[in-house]
Structure formats: C-alpha cells, structure tokens
Write a protein that holds these residues in place. Structure first.
Motif, PDB file in Angstrom:
ATOM      1  N   TRP A   1      36.553  86.565  78.598  1.00 24.00           N
ATOM      2  CA  TRP A   1      35.444  85.745  78.160  1.00 24.00           C
ATOM      3  C   TRP A   1      34.856  86.021  76.653  1.00 24.00           C
ATOM      4  O   TRP A   1      34.018  85.609  76.401  1.00 24.00           O
ATOM      5  CB  TRP A   1      34.342  85.867  79.334  1.00 24.00           C
ATOM      6  N   VAL A   2      35.196  87.329  76.422  1.00 21.57           N
ATOM      7  CA  VAL A   2      34.625  87.598  74.952  1.00 21.57           C
ATOM      8  C   VAL A   2      35.845  87.014  74.052  1.00 21.57           C
ATOM      9  O   VAL A   2      35.193  86.689  72.890  1.00 21.57           O
ATOM     10  CB  VAL A   2      35.260  89.091  74.782  1.00 21.57           C
TER      11      VAL A   2
ATOM     12  N   MET B   1      33.453  94.494  69.317  1.00 19.53           N
ATOM     13  CA  MET B   1      33.441  93.279  69.948  1.00 19.53           C
ATOM     14  C   MET B   1      32.109  92.877  70.470  1.00 19.53           C
ATOM     15  O   MET B   1      31.278  93.680  70.611  1.00 19.53           O
ATOM     16  CB  MET B   1      34.521  93.084  71.066  1.00 19.53           C
ATOM     17  N   ASP B   2      31.838  91.480  70.696  1.00 17.22           N
ATOM     18  CA  ASP B   2      30.663  91.263  71.205  1.00 17.22           C
ATOM     19  C   ASP B   2      30.846  91.293  72.671  1.00 17.22           C
ATOM     20  O   ASP B   2      30.186  90.159  73.381  1.00 17.22           O
ATOM     21  CB  ASP B   2      30.409  89.720  71.015  1.00 17.22           C
ATOM     22  N   ASN B   3      30.659  92.334  73.238  1.00 15.18           N
ATOM     23  CA  ASN B   3      30.888  92.665  74.978  1.00 15.18           C
ATOM     24  C   ASN B   3      30.032  93.643  75.306  1.00 15.18           C
ATOM     25  O   ASN B   3      30.317  94.379  76.328  1.00 15.18           O
ATOM     26  CB  ASN B   3      32.243  92.574  75.223  1.00 15.18           C
TER      27      ASN B   3
ATOM     28  N   LEU C   1      39.596  93.185  75.789  1.00 15.05           N
ATOM     29  CA  LEU C   1      38.941  93.968  74.948  1.00 15.05           C
ATOM     30  C   LEU C   1      37.936  94.943  75.321  1.00 15.05           C
ATOM     31  O   LEU C   1      36.997  95.154  74.510  1.00 15.05           O
ATOM     32  CB  LEU C   1      38.460  92.734  73.804  1.00 15.05           C
ATOM     33  N   ALA C   2      37.944  95.209  76.456  1.00 15.26           N
ATOM     34  CA  ALA C   2      36.826  96.098  77.050  1.00 15.26           C
ATOM     35  C   ALA C   2      36.648  97.294  76.302  1.00 15.26           C
ATOM     36  O   ALA C   2      37.975  97.771  75.851  1.00 15.26           O
ATOM     37  CB  ALA C   2      37.124  96.447  78.517  1.00 15.26           C
ATOM     38  N   VAL C   3      35.869  98.156  76.210  1.00 16.62           N
ATOM     39  CA  VAL C   3      35.283  99.068  75.256  1.00 16.62           C
ATOM     40  C   VAL C   3      35.483 100.463  75.945  1.00 16.62           C
ATOM     41  O   VAL C   3      35.146 100.992  76.846  1.00 16.62           O
ATOM     42  CB  VAL C   3      33.974  98.864  74.804  1.00 16.62           C
TER      43      VAL C   3
ATOM     44  N   ASN D   1      30.424  93.850  79.004  1.00 14.32           N
ATOM     45  CA  ASN D   1      29.432  92.882  79.558  1.00 14.32           C
ATOM     46  C   ASN D   1      29.708  91.949  80.774  1.00 14.32           C
ATOM     47  O   ASN D   1      29.129  91.551  81.640  1.00 14.32           O
ATOM     48  CB  ASN D   1      28.474  92.196  78.530  1.00 14.32           C
ATOM     49  N   TYR D   2      31.013  91.373  80.606  1.00  9.88           N
ATOM     50  CA  TYR D   2      31.538  90.518  81.804  1.00  9.88           C
ATOM     51  C   TYR D   2      32.365  91.112  82.868  1.00  9.88           C
ATOM     52  O   TYR D   2      32.454  90.440  83.757  1.00  9.88           O
ATOM     53  CB  TYR D   2      32.601  89.617  80.962  1.00  9.88           C
TER      54      TYR D   2
END
Ligand SMILES: Cc1cc2nc3c(=O)[nH]c(=O)nc-3n(C[C@H](O)[C@H](O)[C@H](O)COP(=O)(O)OP(=O)(O)OC[C@H]3O[C@@H](n4cnc5c(N)ncnc54)[C@H](O)[C@@H]3O)c2cc1C
Ligand code: SF4
Length: 338
Positions: A145-146, A296-298, A154-156, A121-122
């Motif tokens: 920023w995650v 993760m929260d992204n 930590l990108a998915v 998301n960032y």
C-alpha cells in the motif's frame, strides 16, 4: 485486549539445543520478547513454537580481548551500564541508550535488536485494521500500500544498534546446529522489508564482535517523534579516526530508518578523508549523505522533511566528533524544538 495466539514454548539451555529446535523451520527464537510478542498479538508473526533464549548462559556474557565480544542475550540495559562501552564505543552506547524505554531495555537484547522486524504504518496495526485494508504483501495480502506497483516490501529498518555497529565495523556470529559463520553486521541485512535478514531461519545470532578501534571516535543521532521513547524515523551513526596532523584518516557514516536496511553512506564518508573536520568538509559530507537516503511515506513525519533532516543530522554528528559542544542541540531534539 489483544491476546497472544496459542504456541508451544521450549526453553533450551545451550546454543546447540536451541539450534536443533530450529531445524524443523516452524519455530522462532524469542529473547526479550519486546518486539516479537506484540507482533504475535497483532498476528503479524504467528510461529507455532517459540524457542526462548533466556536460559542459554552462553549468550549472556561480555568479554574484552583483542575485540569486544557481546553475547546476543546481553540486554540493552547491560550495554548502557558498561563503562567500557560508554568510553570506547560512544556511538553504540548512545544508540542502545535511546532504544525504547528503561523497562524495554531491561528485557530487550542486542541480538533481538539486530533482528528486529521492519516497520510500516500499514503493517504495525492490529489484525482487524489490517484486514479492513485487505492486508498487505508483508503479511496475508498481495499489495504494497506504500507503492502499489512495488514488487517488494518497503518496510523500514528501525533498529537503533545496527547503524551504530556498522559504523564501528562490527561483525556477528551466526550459529546453526552444524556450523558457525562470522559476517560483517552490514552483511546481515537485505534491502527488502520482508526478507530483511540474511540470517537463515535455522541460525541463531550468538554474538557481536566490535574491533578495538584505537584512535576512533563515534556517535549516534536519532530523529523520532517523542524524545522520551520512539522508534527512529532517521538515524545517523558516524565514526572517524584522525591522523597525527589532525586530518581525518578514516571515516564511516551510516544512515538508519531510511530504507529496509541500514545504508552505508560511503561517498559522504570519503569526502572527509585527508582533510580536517572544517565546516566546509562537514557540509560537503552532509550534502552527499542525503543522496542514498530514500525514506518512504510509511512512517512518522513526511518523507521530504526526513530526507532534508539527513543533512542536518549528519552535520550534528560530525560537529560532535570534531569536539563541538552539541548538548543544547540534543536537548532541543529531545523536546521537539527543531
Ligand atoms: C513501545 C516500544 C518501543 C520500542 N522502541 C524501539 C526503539 O526506539 N528502537 C529500537 O531499535 N527498538 C525499539 N523497540 C523494539 C524492541 O524493544 C527492541 O528492538 C529490542 O532490542 C528487541 O530485543 P528483544 O530481545 O526483545 O527481541 P525479541 O522480541 O525477543 O525478538 C525480536 C526478533 O529477533 C529475533 N531474535 C531474537 N534474538 C535472536 C537471536 N539471538 N538470533 C536470531 N534471532 C533473534 C526474534 O525471533 C524476533 O524476530 C520498541 C518496542 C516497543 C514495544
Ligand atoms: S511497505 Fe508495503 S508491503 Fe511492506 S509492510 Fe508496508 S504496505 Fe506492507
């Protein structure tokens, strides 16, 4: 309107020519362009030279001998139209048919799908948005920023076909100007959102090889916000082979979109071997499968809900492989009626 940056475009006709253009290290490959060109408009990737693969005939075919070989330039629509893929490799067919939209599948290739950039998301924002948060480690910045203390991105991993191909035991060929090597699809990925591929910058993914897999059944289940089209926020690919007595002789379960690479849930798959696919065995495997999933929260939805959904989606996948009629569940998922 977002515009593409200036770049040089080269259109080789052979793999060798294309590979030689990569030697300088400044060029990037473009196949369908459905991932790379939007990324270039957002200035996430700004190669000075693009090497187009669409004229390379060697990358276009599908052939079937001891194994199914799919050229990296074969489009996802061509895979979806293949009766043979549908009949023998249902998991791959389901994964390919759920990528993006029909228009994007007409352009998008299997090679591009396997090499798809990781998402966050960032990061998947335009230049001005990213600049406003001082960018992030994956492009132009220094912080993740995650997780601000994380030393790595930590990108998915958001490719649909990779988990399906790993569950089928597939391999890929990577070709440079001087050599070719063949590796398992699972070995193509790193658990790192920035360096997510083990492919070297001078290598082209030239083909995908899927073994014959007599006696195997496979499936693919995908969680996404919109049923019509969206990237996965969780996916489950599963494949099983039954013994003559009806017990499971071999099984593979692979999770997508819960880390920077597809995750092989080996512990969950081993829970199935030696027993029939009863509700109890399926529940045992589904419980074990959520252990290695670390969303993760992204991306879309809350990470706790996505983690809980691993159990549900593994249950759906294995129930379908047992022969249960899961059409109504697929229908409810497609219409966000979970
Ligand atoms: C609105 C939208 C929705 C989408 N939804 C999904 C989705 O649900 N699931 C999904 O998986 N994808 C999705 N995508 C991403 C994309 O459309 C697909 O992943 C597609 O298969 C990418 O293939 P391509 O040929 O267009 O790749 P390209 O954009 O051409 O390339 C993608 C990357 O792969 C590299 N590459 C391409 N070919 C090769 C090769 N032969 N060897 C080495 N590197 C190579 C490129 O350098 C680039 O880094 C979506 C895209 C959009 C715009
Ligand atoms: S995970 Fe962190 S470093 Fe990676 S793209 Fe997202 S914010 Fe950037």
């Amino acid at each position: 309107m977002m515009r593409l940056p200036y770049f040089m475009f080269r259109a080789p006709r052979t793999v060798q020519e294309a590979a030689e253009l990569l030697v300088s290290g400044e060029a990037m490959l473009v196949a369908g362009g459905t991932d790379l060109l939007p990324n270039m408009k957002r200035r996430q990737q700004v190669p000075r030279t693009l090497v187009g693969l669409r004229r390379v005939a060697e990358l276009r075919g599908m052939s079937n001998g001891d194994e199914l070989t799919i050229g990296a330039g074969v489009t996802l629509s061509e895979i979806v139209r293949s009766e043979q893929v549908r009949a023998r490799y249902a998991g791959l067919w389901q994964a390919a048919s759920q990528v993006a939209t029909p228009h994007l599948r007409n352009m998008g290739t299997i090679g591009g799908n396997l090499c798809l950039d990781t998402r966050c998301n960032y990061y998947d924002q335009n230049y001005e948005w990213r600049k406003a948060i001082d960018f992030c480690m994956k492009k132009d910045g220094a912080t993740c920023w995650v997780a601000t203390s994380s030393p790595k991105c930590l990108a998915v991993s958001s490719t649909d076909t990779a988990p399906a191909l790993i569950a089928l035991g597939a391999e890929v060929t990577l070709t440079s100007a001087t050599a070719a090597r063949r590796i398992a699809v699972t070995a193509l990925f790193h658990d790192d959102g920035m360096r997510y591929l083990t492919r070297r910058p001078d290598e082209i993914l030239t083909s995908v090889h899927v073994p014959r897999l007599d006696g195997w059944r496979s499936t693919y289940w995908k969680l996404r916000r919109r049923g019509s089209f969206d990237f996965p926020v969780l996916s489950v690919a599963a494949a099983v082979r039954s013994a003559a007595d009806g017990t499971i002789a071999d099984a593979r379960i692979v999770l997508g979109a819960v880390a920077s690479q597809p995750i092989v849930a080996a512990g969950a798959a081993s829970a199935l071997v030696g027993a029939p696919l009863t509700d109890i065995q399926i529940a045992l495997a589904a419980n074990r499968a959520s252990v290695p999933a670390r969303p993760m929260d992204n991306t879309d939805f809350t990470l706790h809900w996505r983690k809980r959904m691993v159990n549900a989606f593994v249950t759906y996948a294995l129930s379908e492989l047992r022969g249960d009629d899961m059409r109504s569940v697929r229908y409810r998922i497609a219409r966000q009626l979970l």
